[in-house]
Scaffold this motif. Structure first.
Motif, short mmCIF file in Angstrom:
data_model
loop_
_atom_site.label_atom_id
_atom_site.label_comp_id
_atom_site.label_asym_id
_atom_site.label_seq_id
_atom_site.Cartn_x
_atom_site.Cartn_y
_atom_site.Cartn_z
N GLY A 262 0.73 -1.25 0.00
CA GLY A 262 0.00 0.00 0.00
C GLY A 262 0.76 1.30 0.00
N GLY A 263 1.46 1.65 1.04
CA GLY A 263 2.02 2.99 1.15
C GLY A 263 3.43 3.17 0.65
N ILE A 264 3.97 2.20 -0.03
CA ILE A 264 5.37 2.28 -0.47
C ILE A 264 5.46 3.15 -1.72
N GLU A 265 6.43 4.05 -1.72
CA GLU A 265 6.67 4.92 -2.87
C GLU A 265 7.08 4.07 -4.08
N PRO A 266 6.47 4.33 -5.24
CA PRO A 266 6.80 3.53 -6.42
C PRO A 266 8.27 3.69 -6.82
N LEU A 267 8.85 2.61 -7.26
CA LEU A 267 10.24 2.62 -7.72
C LEU A 267 10.26 3.06 -9.18
N THR A 268 11.08 4.04 -9.48
CA THR A 268 11.15 4.54 -10.86
C THR A 268 12.55 4.44 -11.46
N ARG A 269 13.48 3.83 -10.74
CA ARG A 269 14.85 3.72 -11.23
C ARG A 269 15.25 2.29 -11.56
N ASP A 270 14.29 1.38 -11.59
CA ASP A 270 14.57 -0.02 -11.93
C ASP A 270 14.30 -0.18 -13.44
N LEU A 271 15.16 0.42 -14.24
CA LEU A 271 14.83 0.64 -15.64
C LEU A 271 15.40 -0.40 -16.61
N PHE A 272 16.68 -0.67 -16.55
CA PHE A 272 17.27 -1.54 -17.57
C PHE A 272 17.42 -2.96 -17.06
N PHE A 273 16.69 -3.83 -17.56
CA PHE A 273 15.75 -3.86 -18.67
C PHE A 273 14.32 -3.91 -18.16
N SER A 274 13.34 -3.76 -19.03
CA SER A 274 11.94 -3.75 -18.62
C SER A 274 11.51 -5.15 -18.16
N GLY A 275 11.20 -5.27 -16.88
CA GLY A 275 10.76 -6.55 -16.33
C GLY A 275 9.39 -6.96 -16.85
N HIS A 276 8.50 -5.99 -17.05
CA HIS A 276 7.17 -6.33 -17.57
C HIS A 276 7.27 -6.88 -18.99
N THR A 277 8.07 -6.23 -19.82
CA THR A 277 8.23 -6.72 -21.19
C THR A 277 8.89 -8.08 -21.21
N ALA A 278 9.93 -8.25 -20.41
CA ALA A 278 10.64 -9.53 -20.37
C ALA A 278 9.72 -10.66 -19.90
N LEU A 279 8.92 -10.39 -18.88
CA LEU A 279 7.98 -11.41 -18.41
C LEU A 279 6.99 -11.78 -19.51
N MET A 280 6.50 -10.79 -20.23
CA MET A 280 5.54 -11.07 -21.30
C MET A 280 6.18 -11.93 -22.39
N VAL A 281 7.43 -11.67 -22.72
CA VAL A 281 8.12 -12.49 -23.73
C VAL A 281 8.34 -13.91 -23.19
N LEU A 282 8.69 -14.03 -21.93
CA LEU A 282 8.84 -15.36 -21.34
C LEU A 282 7.52 -16.13 -21.39
#
Length: 193
Positions: free
Chosen positions: A106-126
């Motif tokens: 809930g209250g955790i500030e979103p992480l915006t520096r976990d950039l290289f590489f895109s985990g969402h894209t990689a998971l979708m390809v997997l």
């Protein structure tokens, strides 16, 4: 054992990444696109694809060890690259709002520096690899492209983060095929993967 190590490694990497400054890569695409809030369609497509592949894995339980192994390898690769490649977020980033993460953390500030590489894209390809042949794989591939495009449109990642992700997913899949335990005839020496 590796999963336990990852459970301790991931928060440590994310904590370190939050504090460090990063570089700004050359970006030919984002300046020409409006930054849109697409969290709902991104996660709708992602979770629907996960559900589709989970149903497929129920029918192919021998593939489950390889699936778990590939995901662990992908997370490991991502932690290594995030640790090695410090990038600042795009200046007009629209925060990705994952409904599951919001429920759990809930209250955790979103992480915006976990950039290289895109985990969402990689998971979708997997998930494309895990879907198996036929219509499910084509649907998963279309979903992977859709999520990648939406992540760029939301300016959550630099274009290079999204373009690099499929190569890391393919590497995790390939390595998992050579190192995952064999179960029910599906393992390192099995054909048809």
């Amino acid at each position: 054992m590796a999963s336990i190590a990852l459970a301790f490694l991931v928060p440590a990497v994310f904590a370190a990444v939050r504090q460090r400054p990063g570089a700004v890569p050359w970006e030919p695409v984002l300046p020409h696109l409006p930054a849109l809030q697409l969290s709902v369609p991104i996660f709708t497509v992602q979770y629907a694809t996960i559900a589709l592949v989970a149903v497929r894995l129920v029918r192919r339980p021998g593939l489950l060890p390889r699936a778990v192994h590939a995901v662990a390898l992908l997370v490991t690769l991502r932690m290594v690259t995030i640790g090695m490649v410090a990038l600042d977020p795009p200046p007009d980033l629209v925060t990705l709002q994952d409904p599951i993460n919001q429920l759990l953390y809930g209250g955790i500030e979103p992480l915006t520096r976990d950039l290289f590489f895109s985990g969402h894209t990689a998971l979708m390809v997997l998930l494309v690899f895990l879907a198996g042949p036929g219509a499910a794989r084509r649907l998963a591939a279309a979903a992977a492209v859709a999520v990648a495009v939406m992540l760029v449109l939301q300016h959550v990642h630099w274009t290079i983060d999204v373009l690099a992700a499929p190569a890391f997913a393919a590497l995790a899949w390939w390595v998992s095929g050579r190192t995952a335990p064999a179960v029910s005839g599906v393992g390192p020496a099995s054909p048809g993967r």
